[in-house]
Write a protein that holds these residues in place. Structure first.
Motif, PDB file in Angstrom:
ATOM      1  N   GLN A   8     -20.931  -5.350 -30.666  1.00 53.64           N
ATOM      2  CA  GLN A   8     -21.547  -6.348 -29.802  1.00 53.64           C
ATOM      3  C   GLN A   8     -20.804  -6.429 -28.474  1.00 53.64           C
ATOM      4  N   GLY A   9     -21.503  -6.925 -27.475  1.00 56.60           N
ATOM      5  CA  GLY A   9     -20.871  -7.148 -26.183  1.00 56.60           C
ATOM      6  C   GLY A   9     -20.044  -8.416 -26.203  1.00 56.60           C
ATOM      7  N   ARG A  10     -19.341  -8.675 -25.112  1.00 59.48           N
ATOM      8  CA  ARG A  10     -18.477  -9.863 -25.006  1.00 59.48           C
ATOM      9  C   ARG A  10     -19.276 -11.159 -25.166  1.00 59.48           C
ATOM     10  N   VAL A  11     -20.421 -11.237 -24.540  1.00 54.83           N
ATOM     11  CA  VAL A  11     -21.228 -12.454 -24.602  1.00 54.83           C
ATOM     12  C   VAL A  11     -21.714 -12.681 -26.025  1.00 54.83           C
ATOM     13  N   ALA A  12     -22.150 -11.629 -26.692  1.00 55.57           N
ATOM     14  CA  ALA A  12     -22.619 -11.753 -28.073  1.00 55.57           C
ATOM     15  C   ALA A  12     -21.476 -12.140 -29.007  1.00 55.57           C
ATOM     16  N   GLN A  13     -20.284 -11.604 -28.778  1.00 53.59           N
ATOM     17  CA  GLN A  13     -19.128 -11.975 -29.592  1.00 53.59           C
ATOM     18  C   GLN A  13     -18.794 -13.451 -29.416  1.00 53.59           C
ATOM     19  N   LEU A  14     -18.816 -13.930 -28.156  1.00 58.66           N
ATOM     20  CA  LEU A  14     -18.556 -15.347 -27.900  1.00 58.66           C
ATOM     21  C   LEU A  14     -19.635 -16.205 -28.543  1.00 58.66           C
ATOM     22  N   PRO A  27     -16.911 -18.248 -34.447  1.00 59.98           N
ATOM     23  CA  PRO A  27     -16.863 -19.519 -35.170  1.00 59.98           C
ATOM     24  C   PRO A  27     -16.508 -20.705 -34.263  1.00 59.98           C
ATOM     25  N   VAL A  28     -16.018 -20.431 -33.062  1.00 57.29           N
ATOM     26  CA  VAL A  28     -15.739 -21.498 -32.090  1.00 57.29           C
ATOM     27  C   VAL A  28     -16.578 -21.299 -30.835  1.00 57.29           C
ATOM     28  N   GLY A  29     -17.747 -20.675 -30.994  1.00 59.20           N
ATOM     29  CA  GLY A  29     -18.622 -20.389 -29.866  1.00 59.20           C
ATOM     30  C   GLY A  29     -19.517 -21.560 -29.492  1.00 59.20           C
ATOM     31  N   PRO A  30     -20.390 -21.361 -28.500  1.00 60.91           N
ATOM     32  CA  PRO A  30     -21.243 -22.437 -27.986  1.00 60.91           C
ATOM     33  C   PRO A  30     -22.264 -22.982 -28.985  1.00 60.91           C
ATOM     34  N   HIS A  73     -17.055 -26.947 -32.259  1.00 59.80           N
ATOM     35  CA  HIS A  73     -15.717 -26.503 -31.892  1.00 59.80           C
ATOM     36  C   HIS A  73     -15.652 -26.057 -30.433  1.00 59.80           C
ATOM     37  N   PHE A  74     -16.793 -25.781 -29.848  1.00 52.66           N
ATOM     38  CA  PHE A  74     -16.850 -25.418 -28.431  1.00 52.66           C
ATOM     39  C   PHE A  74     -17.123 -26.654 -27.570  1.00 52.66           C
ATOM     40  N   TRP A  75     -18.092 -27.468 -27.978  1.00 48.12           N
ATOM     41  CA  TRP A  75     -18.537 -28.574 -27.132  1.00 48.12           C
ATOM     42  C   TRP A  75     -17.595 -29.767 -27.135  1.00 48.12           C
ATOM     43  N   ALA A  76     -16.847 -29.978 -28.195  1.00 49.19           N
ATOM     44  CA  ALA A  76     -15.884 -31.088 -28.215  1.00 49.19           C
ATOM     45  C   ALA A  76     -14.826 -30.923 -27.122  1.00 49.19           C
ATOM     46  N   PRO A  77     -14.209 -29.748 -26.965  1.00 48.19           N
ATOM     47  CA  PRO A  77     -13.242 -29.597 -25.874  1.00 48.19           C
ATOM     48  C   PRO A  77     -13.883 -29.697 -24.495  1.00 48.19           C
ATOM     49  N   ILE A 108      -6.352 -26.997 -38.532  1.00 49.51           N
ATOM     50  CA  ILE A 108      -7.731 -26.887 -38.995  1.00 49.51           C
ATOM     51  C   ILE A 108      -8.215 -25.442 -38.965  1.00 49.51           C
ATOM     52  N   LYS A 109      -9.245 -25.181 -39.715  1.00 46.81           N
ATOM     53  CA  LYS A 109      -9.882 -23.859 -39.733  1.00 46.81           C
ATOM     54  C   LYS A 109     -11.305 -24.012 -39.242  1.00 46.81           C
ATOM     55  N   PRO A 110     -11.801 -23.252 -38.319  1.00 40.39           N
ATOM     56  CA  PRO A 110     -11.102 -22.217 -37.580  1.00 40.39           C
ATOM     57  C   PRO A 110     -10.138 -22.830 -36.568  1.00 40.39           C
ATOM     58  N   ARG A 111      -9.044 -22.139 -36.357  1.00 39.69           N
ATOM     59  CA  ARG A 111      -8.035 -22.612 -35.414  1.00 39.69           C
ATOM     60  C   ARG A 111      -8.646 -22.575 -34.023  1.00 39.69           C
ATOM     61  N   ASN A 112      -8.612 -23.704 -33.321  1.00 44.16           N
ATOM     62  CA  ASN A 112      -9.311 -23.836 -32.053  1.00 44.16           C
ATOM     63  C   ASN A 112      -8.302 -23.965 -30.916  1.00 44.16           C
ATOM     64  N   ILE A 113      -8.010 -22.863 -30.257  1.00 44.26           N
ATOM     65  CA  ILE A 113      -7.032 -22.836 -29.174  1.00 44.26           C
ATOM     66  C   ILE A 113      -7.562 -23.569 -27.952  1.00 44.26           C
ATOM     67  N   PHE A 114      -8.854 -23.490 -27.709  1.00 48.56           N
ATOM     68  CA  PHE A 114      -9.470 -24.175 -26.570  1.00 48.56           C
ATOM     69  C   PHE A 114      -9.276 -25.688 -26.684  1.00 48.56           C
ATOM     70  N   LEU A 115      -9.514 -26.237 -27.866  1.00 53.34           N
ATOM     71  CA  LEU A 115      -9.318 -27.662 -28.098  1.00 53.34           C
ATOM     72  C   LEU A 115      -7.835 -28.021 -28.034  1.00 53.34           C
ATOM     73  N   ALA A 116      -6.977 -27.158 -28.537  1.00 58.67           N
ATOM     74  CA  ALA A 116      -5.532 -27.410 -28.474  1.00 58.67           C
ATOM     75  C   ALA A 116      -5.061 -27.478 -27.023  1.00 58.67           C
ATOM     76  N   SER A 117      -5.592 -26.619 -26.163  1.00 62.13           N
ATOM     77  CA  SER A 117      -5.178 -26.630 -24.758  1.00 62.13           C
ATOM     78  C   SER A 117      -5.619 -27.920 -24.065  1.00 62.13           C
ATOM     79  N   VAL A 118      -6.810 -28.393 -24.374  1.00 61.53           N
ATOM     80  CA  VAL A 118      -7.296 -29.652 -23.789  1.00 61.53           C
ATOM     81  C   VAL A 118      -6.414 -30.810 -24.248  1.00 61.53           C
ATOM     82  N   ASN A 119      -6.102 -30.853 -25.540  1.00 62.04           N
ATOM     83  CA  ASN A 119      -5.270 -31.933 -26.061  1.00 62.04           C
ATOM     84  C   ASN A 119      -3.854 -31.869 -25.510  1.00 62.04           C
ATOM     85  N   PHE A 120      -3.306 -30.670 -25.328  1.00 63.76           N
ATOM     86  CA  PHE A 120      -1.969 -30.555 -24.751  1.00 63.76           C
ATOM     87  C   PHE A 120      -1.964 -31.065 -23.311  1.00 63.76           C
TER      88      PHE A 120
END
Length: 180
Positions: free
Chosen positions: A47-53, A57-60, A64-68, A111-123
């Motif tokens: 798959q391409g990058r957009v399809a992978q995103l 499991p933390v995609g749009p 897990h995507f919209w909360a951050p 938590i699973k899946p580990r959400n780095i995007f949410l962790a960065s917002v919280n940090f």
């Protein structure tokens, strides 16, 4: 009519469960063979990058995507408060931002899946709260040379008196807020 609906529901649920078991059985290697189980990370290799995103499991398609994304609003509001004078900032609010940022940053790695995007917002929420809290303490320290603990108690008392006034006389608090 209702008993027929119930039977149909359980029949469809059973069929769905059997289909999922068959999918699981066909994706796992046969017992006793030397077949290598499929690599889940390599499953999106074609798959391409957009399809992978999109299929991540933390995609749009997930919370897990919209909360951050929505939480960035809180961070940006805190950043916009950097322009406000320190005497107009709330110590309790910024302590709460700092605490929740710290707690949820840690939780994002548990938590699973580990959400780095949410962790960065919280940090960053923790960093904003810590910066504002230190500004408030430094402001109060500059007004009167006292210990940090005394300043925290004084600020908490001021916040408590303000809230008491709002509870006792909401209309008066509204009028005072309109004047300010």
């Amino acid at each position: 009519m209702s008993s027929r609906f119930g039977l149909r529901f359980f029949h469809n649920a059973r069929q769905s469960m059997l289909r999922s078991q068959q999918r699981f059985a066909s994706s796992s290697p046969a017992v006793g063979t030397n077949a290598v189980p499929p690599n889940p990370a390599a499953g999106n290799a074609g798959q391409g990058r957009v399809a992978q995103l999109w299929n991540s499991p933390v995609g749009p398609k997930t919370v897990h995507f919209w909360a951050p994304v929505m939480k960035w609003g809180i961070v940006l509001a805190g950043v916009s408060d950097f322009a406000r004078p320190a005497e107009s900032l709330s110590l309790s609010q910024n302590l709460a931002l700092m605490g929740t940022g710290l707690i949820w940053t840690r939780w994002c790695f548990v938590i699973k899946p580990r959400n780095i995007f949410l962790a960065s917002v919280n940090f960053l929420l923790f960093c904003v709260g810590a910066t504002q809290t230190s500004r408030i303490f430094l402001y109060h320290q500059s007004l009167k040379d006292s210990t940090l603990g005394e300043e925290a108690k004084k600020a908490a008392k001021e916040e408590g008196h303000l809230i008491e006034g709002m509870v006792k006389d909401p209309q008066g608090a509204l009028k005072r807020a309109e004047k300010a």
